[in-house]
Scaffold this motif. Sequence first.
Motif, PDB file in Angstrom:
ATOM      1  N   GLY A 229       0.807  -1.215   0.000  1.00 45.58           N
ATOM      2  CA  GLY A 229       0.000   0.000   0.000  1.00 45.58           C
ATOM      3  C   GLY A 229       0.839   1.263   0.000  1.00 45.58           C
ATOM      4  O   GLY A 229       0.428   2.301   0.523  1.00 45.58           O
ATOM      5  N   LEU A 230       2.047   1.185  -0.598  1.00 45.53           N
ATOM      6  CA  LEU A 230       2.962   2.320  -0.613  1.00 45.53           C
ATOM      7  C   LEU A 230       3.020   3.028  -1.959  1.00 45.53           C
ATOM      8  O   LEU A 230       3.825   3.930  -2.155  1.00 45.53           O
ATOM      9  CB  LEU A 230       4.375   1.857  -0.230  1.00 45.53           C
ATOM     10  CG  LEU A 230       4.559   1.420   1.225  1.00 45.53           C
ATOM     11  CD1 LEU A 230       5.896   0.727   1.411  1.00 45.53           C
ATOM     12  CD2 LEU A 230       4.431   2.613   2.162  1.00 45.53           C
ATOM     13  N   THR A 231       2.186   2.605  -2.897  1.00 46.21           N
ATOM     14  CA  THR A 231       2.193   3.240  -4.217  1.00 46.21           C
ATOM     15  C   THR A 231       1.341   4.508  -4.185  1.00 46.21           C
ATOM     16  O   THR A 231       0.314   4.566  -3.499  1.00 46.21           O
ATOM     17  CB  THR A 231       1.630   2.282  -5.286  1.00 46.21           C
ATOM     18  OG1 THR A 231       0.383   1.745  -4.823  1.00 46.21           O
ATOM     19  CG2 THR A 231       2.595   1.137  -5.530  1.00 46.21           C
ATOM     20  N   PRO A 232       1.733   5.552  -4.935  1.00 48.30           N
ATOM     21  CA  PRO A 232       0.994   6.818  -4.903  1.00 48.30           C
ATOM     22  C   PRO A 232      -0.320   6.757  -5.669  1.00 48.30           C
ATOM     23  O   PRO A 232      -0.443   6.053  -6.670  1.00 48.30           O
ATOM     24  CB  PRO A 232       1.968   7.803  -5.571  1.00 48.30           C
ATOM     25  CG  PRO A 232       2.789   6.958  -6.475  1.00 48.30           C
ATOM     26  CD  PRO A 232       2.931   5.622  -5.787  1.00 48.30           C
ATOM     27  N   VAL A 233      -1.300   7.475  -5.180  1.00 49.14           N
ATOM     28  CA  VAL A 233      -2.586   7.644  -5.861  1.00 49.14           C
ATOM     29  C   VAL A 233      -2.706   9.114  -6.247  1.00 49.14           C
ATOM     30  O   VAL A 233      -2.648  10.003  -5.388  1.00 49.14           O
ATOM     31  CB  VAL A 233      -3.766   7.244  -4.957  1.00 49.14           C
ATOM     32  CG1 VAL A 233      -5.087   7.554  -5.630  1.00 49.14           C
ATOM     33  CG2 VAL A 233      -3.686   5.769  -4.612  1.00 49.14           C
ATOM     34  N   ILE A 234      -2.831   9.379  -7.549  1.00 45.70           N
ATOM     35  CA  ILE A 234      -2.898  10.763  -8.041  1.00 45.70           C
ATOM     36  C   ILE A 234      -4.335  11.087  -8.439  1.00 45.70           C
ATOM     37  O   ILE A 234      -4.955  10.356  -9.215  1.00 45.70           O
ATOM     38  CB  ILE A 234      -1.958  10.963  -9.242  1.00 45.70           C
ATOM     39  CG1 ILE A 234      -0.506  10.684  -8.814  1.00 45.70           C
ATOM     40  CG2 ILE A 234      -2.092  12.358  -9.813  1.00 45.70           C
ATOM     41  CD1 ILE A 234       0.484  10.686  -9.942  1.00 45.70           C
ATOM     42  N   ARG A 235      -4.882  12.181  -7.893  1.00 46.05           N
ATOM     43  CA  ARG A 235      -6.240  12.620  -8.214  1.00 46.05           C
ATOM     44  C   ARG A 235      -6.153  13.909  -9.026  1.00 46.05           C
ATOM     45  O   ARG A 235      -5.805  14.963  -8.500  1.00 46.05           O
ATOM     46  CB  ARG A 235      -7.050  12.849  -6.932  1.00 46.05           C
ATOM     47  CG  ARG A 235      -7.269  11.591  -6.116  1.00 46.05           C
ATOM     48  CD  ARG A 235      -8.125  11.836  -4.890  1.00 46.05           C
ATOM     49  NE  ARG A 235      -7.472  12.723  -3.944  1.00 46.05           N
ATOM     50  CZ  ARG A 235      -7.884  13.943  -3.669  1.00 46.05           C
ATOM     51  NH1 ARG A 235      -8.943  14.452  -4.285  1.00 46.05           N
ATOM     52  NH2 ARG A 235      -7.250  14.691  -2.792  1.00 46.05           N
ATOM     53  N   GLN A 236      -6.452  13.800 -10.311  1.00 50.04           N
ATOM     54  CA  GLN A 236      -6.386  14.981 -11.185  1.00 50.04           C
ATOM     55  C   GLN A 236      -7.431  14.853 -12.279  1.00 50.04           C
ATOM     56  O   GLN A 236      -7.578  13.806 -12.900  1.00 50.04           O
ATOM     57  CB  GLN A 236      -4.985  15.099 -11.798  1.00 50.04           C
ATOM     58  CG  GLN A 236      -4.797  16.373 -12.602  1.00 50.04           C
ATOM     59  CD  GLN A 236      -3.350  16.559 -13.025  1.00 50.04           C
ATOM     60  OE1 GLN A 236      -2.456  15.932 -12.476  1.00 50.04           O
ATOM     61  NE2 GLN A 236      -3.131  17.410 -14.012  1.00 50.04           N
ATOM     62  N   LEU A 291       9.842  10.110   4.079  1.00 51.58           N
ATOM     63  CA  LEU A 291       9.923   8.839   4.806  1.00 51.58           C
ATOM     64  C   LEU A 291       9.204   7.719   4.054  1.00 51.58           C
ATOM     65  O   LEU A 291       9.648   6.574   4.058  1.00 51.58           O
ATOM     66  CB  LEU A 291       9.326   9.004   6.212  1.00 51.58           C
ATOM     67  CG  LEU A 291      10.167   9.805   7.214  1.00 51.58           C
ATOM     68  CD1 LEU A 291       9.381  10.059   8.486  1.00 51.58           C
ATOM     69  CD2 LEU A 291      11.467   9.081   7.527  1.00 51.58           C
ATOM     70  N   ILE A 292       8.093   8.059   3.408  1.00 53.70           N
ATOM     71  CA  ILE A 292       7.369   7.061   2.609  1.00 53.70           C
ATOM     72  C   ILE A 292       8.221   6.608   1.436  1.00 53.70           C
ATOM     73  O   ILE A 292       8.262   5.415   1.080  1.00 53.70           O
ATOM     74  CB  ILE A 292       6.019   7.633   2.129  1.00 53.70           C
ATOM     75  CG1 ILE A 292       5.073   7.812   3.315  1.00 53.70           C
ATOM     76  CG2 ILE A 292       5.386   6.720   1.077  1.00 53.70           C
ATOM     77  CD1 ILE A 292       3.824   8.592   3.001  1.00 53.70           C
ATOM     78  N   ALA A 293       8.950   7.548   0.834  1.00 49.56           N
ATOM     79  CA  ALA A 293       9.866   7.204  -0.255  1.00 49.56           C
ATOM     80  C   ALA A 293      10.969   6.280   0.249  1.00 49.56           C
ATOM     81  O   ALA A 293      11.400   5.351  -0.448  1.00 49.56           O
ATOM     82  CB  ALA A 293      10.466   8.470  -0.856  1.00 49.56           C
ATOM     83  N   VAL A 294      11.420   6.512   1.476  1.00 51.03           N
ATOM     84  CA  VAL A 294      12.439   5.653   2.097  1.00 51.03           C
ATOM     85  C   VAL A 294      11.873   4.245   2.320  1.00 51.03           C
ATOM     86  O   VAL A 294      12.570   3.254   2.123  1.00 51.03           O
ATOM     87  CB  VAL A 294      12.934   6.268   3.422  1.00 51.03           C
ATOM     88  CG1 VAL A 294      13.795   5.268   4.198  1.00 51.03           C
ATOM     89  CG2 VAL A 294      13.731   7.527   3.150  1.00 51.03           C
TER      90      VAL A 294
END
Length: 323
Positions: A229-236, A291-294
Amino acid sequence: MNKDIKYFGLDISHLVFDVTDSDGNYYQFKNNEFGFKKFTKLLNDNSHCVMEATGYYHYQLAYHLLESGIKVSVENPLSVKRFIQMKLSKIKTDKSDSKLICDYAQQVELKLWQGNSKVEMECLQITRALAIYTKQSTMLKNKLHGEAVLGEPSKAVVRSIKRSLKQVVNEIKTLEVKLLVLVKQVHQDLLIRLKTIPGIGPKTAIMLIVLTGGFDRFTSASELCSYAGLTPVIRQSGSSVKGRPRISKIGNQKLRNLLFMCSFNACKCNKACRDLYERIVAKGKSKKLALIAVCNKLLKQAFAIAKSGLIYDDAYRSTFVKN
């Protein structure tokens, strides 16, 4: 969809499970060994059973079908829920759910469920018990602190809490020893190699192995990051809607929390993680985002080590060398 396959949609509850096949036939069986055997008589080599992951209720039936040589898929409940919402169904019963699960099975690409070995199952049970005992330990320590703040705490209460805390701590130690023995039994080499990553200690390495099934279930690092669950979700959308990117949080919460706790130490002793953290913060991004990127970096390092058979070598900036 394979036209030669006959799909069975299963909606499982505590006492019974409802079944609808791709021919539209509906059945209901008891969720016990007698019901499993009765249901299995309807199946053959061309049968494919599909069910949701329903906590504990689906496990016994799934393993029974797997041991009987039947194809089984255990799907994410959120995926099935989204499919049902797309159908705009106004009826919500166990019978209707089993039919919709069958429809879902015929329209998506299913992944066969392999189950876990007895060692993996025991390891997962131990980690769940450890999580409960750890919460109890924290609660009891907080209670002791609270009683001390009163100034004149009851000696009987304090003695009782201390006895309970001692028992919980002993249970944690016993289970941790057992967990280490089980992990070494199957993944001793992997455990040694994971501990070479700066920022990942012995307990973290053990939990990474248990929560990922020894990394065997994943074919890529990105797939593993999605699982955590560490992948980014982009809302655009257009020019008016542009939400801040966030992690999905749809995944294994225990794994995600574990990595987040490790990220603080990794920023100090893991050069690749420290450089990444400092680069993101220097761009004006939040420390939490860094930190999430780490966390992602650590997980990718662990995956690379698990799949390559190499150990970590900081001198080569996140490259690895033969053990």
